[in-house]
Design an enzyme around this catalytic site. Sequence first.
Site, PDB file in Angstrom:
ATOM      1  CE  LYS A 157      43.503  61.603  39.482  1.00 26.30           C
ATOM      2  NZ  LYS A 157      42.385  60.898  40.084  1.00 26.30           N
TER       3      LYS A 157
HETATM    4  N1  PMP Z   1      38.588  56.568  37.497  1.00 25.48           N
HETATM    5  C1  PMP Z   1      38.591  57.556  38.400  1.00 25.48           C
HETATM    6  C2  PMP Z   1      37.346  58.316  38.645  1.00 25.48           C
HETATM    7  C3  PMP Z   1      39.762  57.846  39.112  1.00 25.48           C
HETATM    8  O1  PMP Z   1      39.782  58.826  40.026  1.00 25.48           O
HETATM    9  C4  PMP Z   1      40.921  57.086  38.881  1.00 25.48           C
HETATM   10  C5  PMP Z   1      42.180  57.362  39.655  1.00 25.48           C
HETATM   11  N2  PMP Z   1      42.969  58.346  39.042  1.00 25.48           N
HETATM   12  C6  PMP Z   1      40.870  56.070  37.910  1.00 25.48           C
HETATM   13  C7  PMP Z   1      39.687  55.843  37.248  1.00 25.48           C
HETATM   14  C8  PMP Z   1      42.082  55.260  37.580  1.00 25.48           C
HETATM   15  O2  PMP Z   1      43.033  56.046  36.933  1.00 25.48           O
HETATM   16  P1  PMP Z   1      44.599  55.739  37.022  1.00 25.48           P
HETATM   17  O3  PMP Z   1      44.750  54.307  36.680  1.00 25.48           O
HETATM   18  O4  PMP Z   1      45.199  56.644  36.015  1.00 25.48           O
HETATM   19  O5  PMP Z   1      45.012  56.053  38.408  1.00 25.48           O
END
Ligand code: PMP
Length: 304
Positions: A157
């Site tokens: 991320k």
């Molecule tokens: N895809 C992307 C591109 C994201 O930014 C997020 C948010 N973090 C998610 C999926 C979902 O991830 P999570 O459930 O860990 O928040």
Amino acid sequence: MNKADKIWLDGKLVNWDDAKVHVLTHALHYGVGVFEGIRAYKTSDGRSAVFRLREHLQRLYDSAHVVLMEIPYPIERLQEACIETLKVNRQPEGYIRPLAFYGYGNLGVGAVNPVQVTIATWPWGAYLSEEGLKKGIRAKVSSFTRMHVNVNMVRAKISGQYVNSFLANREAVMSGYDEAILLDTEGYVAEGSGENLYIVKNGTLFTPSLSSPVLAGITRDSVLKIAKDQGVPIVEQKFTRDTMYLADELFMTGTAAELTPVREVDNRRVGSGQPGPVTKKLQETFFRTVHGEEQRYREWLTYY
Ligand code: PMP
């Protein structure tokens, strides 16, 4: 935004308005930062809890590893700092944003400046609206493509990678939709600008596998576990855009978006146009889980 009192910055709690960096901070120019989005909820017994704190912080350290960044604290220190920040801000629920980034020093692209770390917390309600959570949102396939796995580091991320999400989300919202859906470079469905994506067809749950250019969402991991425990058949594979049009149900998950049904995609009604039974049941269990009402998923909560 909803301001809080304090922000944790490089080991100290500072006043919200004093949490500043120099304009020549490396990350501001080149996007080499790694971050997380985490939520805390009030639970039914009156205490508060952070949802899957350890897993989010582990992903932060994994993201840092991918960009060759050494976070100058052990994971336990940042875990404590998240809780400390929520407590000092007197927040029984809300959003937590840890960020680690290359700070001030040199400005060559490959400069390795001191790593700064910050943790902010603030109240943040439904990301895609309360109404969206109940009735479903309208989404549009984006003209922007989720970057190829050889371009984006999809397990990480990374701040700079969110230019792609920003452009897709702005395009969708400026065109009158609630959220964008991005396809991969081959044209298969990938994910939302900040959410993983799922369809339900004839009772089976489909979502792109983690070899697609999608983030390994922690909500995705949670919802797939819940679905498995509910006996819902799960298939992790690529599917096409028109498969979405013909789905019985469509929904997205993310820490910010939680579990949001999608009632319309590219101006086509999905299923009945209302959140379907599988989506509703998963959403209900997900919300019971984060509020501490599901004993079997208690280990996902860090109480404070
Ligand atoms: N895809 C992307 C591109 C994201 O930014 C997020 C948010 N973090 C998610 C999926 C979902 O991830 P999570 O459930 O860990 O928040």
